[in-house]
Design a protein around this motif. Structure first.
Motif, mmCIF file in Angstrom:
data_model
loop_
_atom_site.group_PDB
_atom_site.id
_atom_site.type_symbol
_atom_site.label_atom_id
_atom_site.label_comp_id
_atom_site.label_asym_id
_atom_site.label_seq_id
_atom_site.Cartn_x
_atom_site.Cartn_y
_atom_site.Cartn_z
ATOM 1 N N ILE A 198 0.947 -1.151 0.312
ATOM 2 C CA ILE A 198 -0.423 -0.061 -0.341
ATOM 3 C C ILE A 198 1.141 1.193 -0.010
ATOM 4 N N PRO A 199 0.830 1.986 -1.009
ATOM 5 C CA PRO A 199 2.319 2.846 -1.169
ATOM 6 C C PRO A 199 1.655 4.181 -0.258
ATOM 7 N N SER A 200 0.677 4.483 0.218
ATOM 8 C CA SER A 200 0.218 5.702 1.172
ATOM 9 C C SER A 200 0.491 5.332 2.754
ATOM 10 N N LEU A 201 0.630 3.808 3.230
ATOM 11 C CA LEU A 201 0.917 2.798 4.488
ATOM 12 C C LEU A 201 2.733 3.384 4.347
ATOM 13 N N GLY A 202 3.009 4.017 4.921
ATOM 14 C CA GLY A 202 4.427 4.410 5.550
ATOM 15 C C GLY A 202 5.499 3.762 6.474
ATOM 16 N N VAL A 203 6.032 3.634 6.641
ATOM 17 C CA VAL A 203 7.251 3.085 8.058
ATOM 18 C C VAL A 203 7.256 4.054 8.436
ATOM 19 N N PHE A 204 7.739 5.442 8.308
ATOM 20 C CA PHE A 204 7.630 7.000 8.938
ATOM 21 C C PHE A 204 7.100 7.991 8.637
ATOM 22 N N HIS A 205 7.003 7.906 7.205
ATOM 23 C CA HIS A 205 5.936 8.805 6.590
ATOM 24 C C HIS A 205 4.621 9.054 7.053
ATOM 25 N N ARG A 206 3.992 9.921 8.054
ATOM 26 C CA ARG A 206 2.992 10.066 8.274
ATOM 27 C C ARG A 206 1.777 10.779 7.552
ATOM 28 N N ASN A 207 0.887 11.138 6.910
ATOM 29 C CA ASN A 207 0.039 12.123 6.233
ATOM 30 C C ASN A 207 -0.715 11.703 5.205
ATOM 31 N N ARG A 208 -1.932 12.188 6.422
ATOM 32 C CA ARG A 208 -3.201 11.457 5.807
ATOM 33 C C ARG A 208 -4.155 12.608 4.260
ATOM 34 N N SER A 209 -3.025 13.602 3.752
ATOM 35 C CA SER A 209 -3.040 13.741 2.233
ATOM 36 C C SER A 209 -2.405 13.803 1.432
ATOM 37 N N ASN A 210 -1.055 13.086 1.928
ATOM 38 C CA ASN A 210 -0.146 12.341 0.869
ATOM 39 C C ASN A 210 -0.175 10.508 0.359
ATOM 40 N N PRO A 211 -0.690 9.976 -0.888
ATOM 41 C CA PRO A 211 -0.943 8.814 -1.198
ATOM 42 C C PRO A 211 0.059 8.025 -0.753
ATOM 43 N N PHE A 212 1.758 8.735 -0.897
ATOM 44 C CA PHE A 212 2.818 8.191 -1.624
ATOM 45 C C PHE A 212 3.464 7.998 -0.408
ATOM 46 N N CYS A 213 3.000 7.439 1.216
ATOM 47 C CA CYS A 213 4.100 7.525 2.127
ATOM 48 C C CYS A 213 5.262 6.657 1.809
ATOM 49 N N LEU A 214 4.796 5.372 1.611
ATOM 50 C CA LEU A 214 5.326 4.468 1.944
ATOM 51 C C LEU A 214 6.891 4.554 0.534
ATOM 52 N N ALA A 215 6.383 5.457 -0.421
ATOM 53 C CA ALA A 215 7.473 5.840 -1.532
ATOM 54 C C ALA A 215 8.608 6.708 -0.843
ATOM 55 N N ASP A 216 8.407 7.439 -0.690
ATOM 56 C CA ASP A 216 8.525 9.181 0.308
ATOM 57 C C ASP A 216 9.894 8.225 1.598
ATOM 58 N N ASP A 217 9.239 7.405 2.022
ATOM 59 C CA ASP A 217 10.403 6.313 2.986
ATOM 60 C C ASP A 217 11.471 5.775 1.928
ATOM 61 N N LEU A 218 10.972 5.062 1.027
ATOM 62 C CA LEU A 218 11.911 4.279 0.393
ATOM 63 C C LEU A 218 12.693 4.945 -0.414
ATOM 64 N N MET A 219 12.797 6.408 -0.809
ATOM 65 C CA MET A 219 13.190 6.956 -1.170
ATOM 66 C C MET A 219 14.433 7.119 -1.330
ATOM 67 N N GLU A 220 14.130 7.410 0.504
ATOM 68 C CA GLU A 220 15.296 8.435 1.186
ATOM 69 C C GLU A 220 16.768 7.941 0.638
ATOM 70 N N ALA A 221 16.612 6.868 0.656
ATOM 71 C CA ALA A 221 17.879 6.180 0.513
ATOM 72 C C ALA A 221 18.285 6.523 -1.014
ATOM 73 N N TYR A 222 17.903 6.779 -1.556
ATOM 74 C CA TYR A 222 17.756 6.987 -3.430
ATOM 75 C C TYR A 222 18.121 8.540 -3.555
ATOM 76 N N ARG A 223 18.218 9.360 -2.468
ATOM 77 C CA ARG A 223 18.347 11.104 -2.856
ATOM 78 C C ARG A 223 19.317 11.430 -3.087
ATOM 79 N N PRO A 224 20.232 10.701 -2.372
ATOM 80 C CA PRO A 224 22.032 10.847 -2.320
ATOM 81 C C PRO A 224 22.226 10.754 -4.201
ATOM 82 N N HIS A 225 21.490 9.685 -4.829
ATOM 83 C CA HIS A 225 21.660 9.525 -6.303
ATOM 84 C C HIS A 225 21.645 10.555 -7.457
ATOM 85 N N VAL A 226 20.632 11.413 -6.923
ATOM 86 C CA VAL A 226 19.827 12.658 -7.526
ATOM 87 C C VAL A 226 20.900 13.283 -7.073
ATOM 88 N N ASP A 227 21.457 13.873 -5.861
ATOM 89 C CA ASP A 227 22.403 14.639 -5.500
ATOM 90 C C ASP A 227 23.737 15.109 -6.449
#
Length: 313
Positions: A198-227
């Motif tokens: 379920i993309p809206s059910l995160g392990v850390f991010h919790r925001n009732r208006s965010n449908p992609f909380c779990l994606a926002d969790d997992l992508m944290e490990a990939y942000r440095p690649h964008v940087d």
């Protein structure tokens, strides 16, 4: 199978479907086509693009993500398939039932990976990691000490200068980062749905208006690649002042999908690395495995042959 990333940017492009092919028609150019099954992400940067309804249905049925950009070229929204895994209901139930310690350990692993990769970015461009590698080793379950934020305070001024301030609403350098994060987020959301989560059910991010909380969790490990890609692009002559209006700039960001990275001790094209991480996250949340598969270090080199491809539209 490695899916393609397709960018549609030519003004007035018309998209339709024929015989399970995405047909791309542009003024003054011959029509091009791609098998629907080969497409993973479609990014539409052309505000005058025309679609048939069958385009969305066919892409979603094939498990693809469609991301559309606004007039500022930053993504305005995306569409994801809702039925993408054969044991989706079972995994949804297990994800909901995952214990708090399991969620906190998953977040700990993600933040450790993020800070370690930030350390590698700094070593590549600044010659030293500002103590981030040691900091990563101190991240505890759930990151109660907020070492993620402490690492950011050391990281950004060393990577982009003391005057740089991270701003999600700014253009220029921040705009490049925002675009890169957005396309990684789309790929991560697609991978999470494909893994039956379920993309809206995160392990850390919790925001009732965010449908992609779990994606926002997992992508944290990939942000440095964008940087890394943004800093590398600047060093190679991409002008931040020209921003995302330049097709070349957006393509430089999308080229990140062509890079080879290490995930769980194996080489993967970055797009498949994200999918591997999402699959392992599903296994962790359902109790099948204890350890997350996350990116390790910087991209190794440009892949050849079996890499994620960018198609121009």
């Amino acid at each position: 199978m490695l899916k393609k990333t397709v960018e549609i940017a030519t003004p007035g492009t018309r998209l339709s479907v024929k015989s399970r092919q995405l047909v791309i028609e542009r003024s003054g150019l011959p029509a091009a086509s791609l098998p629907i099954e080969d497409i993973g992400v479609v990014i539409v940067d052309d505000t005058r693009a025309i679609y048939t309804h069958a385009v969305f249905i066919s892409l979603l049925e094939a498990g693809a993500t469609v991301m559309v950009s606004g007039t500022d070229y930053l993504p305005a929204g995306m569409m994801l398939p809702i039925d993408a895994h054969h044991v989706q209901t079972e995994r949804h139930r297990a994800q909901v039932d995952a214990s708090e310690p399991t969620r906190k350990r998953a977040w700990q692993a993600i933040i450790k990976s993020k800070i370690r990769n930030q350390a590698e970015v700094l070593k590549a461009f600044a010659g030293e990691d500002a103590g981030l590698a040691a900091m990563a080793n101190r991240v505890r379950s759930g990151d109660p000490d907020n070492l993620e934020a402490q690492a950011a305070q050391r990281y950004w001024p060393r990577l982009f200068g003391k005057s740089f301030r991270r701003d999600r609403g700014a253009d220029g350098l921040n705009g490049l980062l925002n675009y890169g994060y957005a396309v990684i987020r789309a790929a991560t959301a697609r991978a999470i749905v494909a893994a039956g989560l379920i993309p809206s059910l995160g392990v850390f991010h919790r925001n009732r208006s965010n449908p992609f909380c779990l994606a926002d969790d997992l992508m944290e490990a990939y942000r440095p690649h964008v940087d890394w890609r943004v800093r590398k692009s600047l060093d190679e002559g991409v002008e931040e002042s020209r921003g995302l209006a330049e097709r070349q700039t957006r393509q430089a960001m999308l080229s990140l999908f062509n890079e080879t990275i290490m995930v769980a001790g194996r080489r993967w094209p970055l797009l498949l690395g994200i999918q591997t991480s999402a699959t392992s996250l599903a296994a962790v949340l359902t109790g099948e495995k204890a350890k997350l598969a996350l990116p390790e270090g910087l991209p190794l080199a440009l892949s050849v042959g079996n890499e994620a491809e960018e198609e121009e539209g």
